[in-house]
Design a protein around this motif. Structure first.
Motif, short mmCIF file in Angstrom:
data_model
loop_
_atom_site.label_atom_id
_atom_site.label_comp_id
_atom_site.label_asym_id
_atom_site.label_seq_id
_atom_site.Cartn_x
_atom_site.Cartn_y
_atom_site.Cartn_z
N PRO A 280 26.90 91.06 -52.81
CA PRO A 280 28.02 90.97 -51.87
C PRO A 280 29.07 89.99 -52.37
O PRO A 280 28.77 89.03 -53.08
N ARG A 281 30.32 90.22 -51.97
CA ARG A 281 31.42 89.36 -52.40
C ARG A 281 31.46 88.11 -51.54
O ARG A 281 31.19 88.14 -50.36
N ASP A 282 31.85 87.00 -52.17
CA ASP A 282 31.90 85.75 -51.43
C ASP A 282 33.34 85.30 -51.14
O ASP A 282 33.54 84.39 -50.37
N SER B 21 21.42 89.53 -47.52
CA SER B 21 21.90 89.75 -46.16
C SER B 21 22.62 88.51 -45.64
O SER B 21 23.66 88.62 -44.98
N GLY B 22 22.10 87.33 -45.93
CA GLY B 22 22.80 86.09 -45.55
C GLY B 22 24.11 85.95 -46.29
O GLY B 22 25.12 85.52 -45.72
N ALA B 23 24.12 86.29 -47.58
CA ALA B 23 25.35 86.22 -48.36
C ALA B 23 26.39 87.19 -47.83
O ALA B 23 27.58 86.87 -47.76
N LEU B 24 25.95 88.37 -47.42
CA LEU B 24 26.87 89.35 -46.86
C LEU B 24 27.46 88.86 -45.54
O LEU B 24 28.66 89.00 -45.29
N SER B 25 26.65 88.22 -44.72
CA SER B 25 27.12 87.70 -43.44
C SER B 25 28.14 86.58 -43.63
O SER B 25 29.22 86.59 -43.03
N TYR B 26 27.81 85.61 -44.48
CA TYR B 26 28.74 84.51 -44.73
C TYR B 26 30.02 84.99 -45.41
O TYR B 26 31.11 84.54 -45.11
#
Length: 138
Positions: free
Chosen positions: A48-50, A88-93
């Motif tokens: 996921p992109r940050d 999933s946490g990275a996607l949420s943040y």
């Protein structure tokens, strides 16, 4: 209702084990562990992109009500989660950072438009007042 034992087809077969010869003791064996890692579907998809660079620019150039700073914090959290493998946490943040960046961008565009309109109205009013006071007599 009694539970049935799992079927033999669902259990994975155990790896073959070798019996140690009697002259070899456990202390002489090397202490190493072999771990087999299987790739899952989640690891094959792109991470996921940050939005870290966007958040950095928002922090530096459009930090209205600290939205840019908040976006930067969430981007760093997203990158940390991605490094740890928590996609999933990275996607949420990362999603939160994206929405904060979009909100800061929209607010900054609205502020720039309002400033341009006010400055142009003030400039037009000043010129009209200047022309009405100093009109040459005909």
């Amino acid at each position: 209702r009694p539970q049935l034992p799992p079927s033999r087809d669902m259990q994975q077969p155990l790896p073959p084990y070798e019996v140690l010869p009697t002259e070899v003791s456990m202390e002489e064996m090397p202490r190493s562990t072999t771990v087999m890692v299987e790739e899952t579907q989640q690891q094959q998809s792109p991470p996921p992109r940050d939005h870290l660079v966007w958040s950095l620019f928002t922090t530096l150039y459009g930090n209205f009500c600290c939205l840019g700073l908040l976006a930067f914090v969430f981007s760093v959290k997203s990158r940390d989660r991605k490094v740890l493998g928590d996609y999933s946490g990275a996607l949420s943040y990362g999603s939160t950072a994206k929405y904060l960046n979009i909100t800061a961008l929209v607010i900054n565009i609205v502020i720039v438009v309002i400033v341009i309109v006010v400055v142009s109205l003030v400039a037009a009013g000043v010129f009209n007042r200047y022309q009405s006071h100093y009109q040459p007599p005909y």
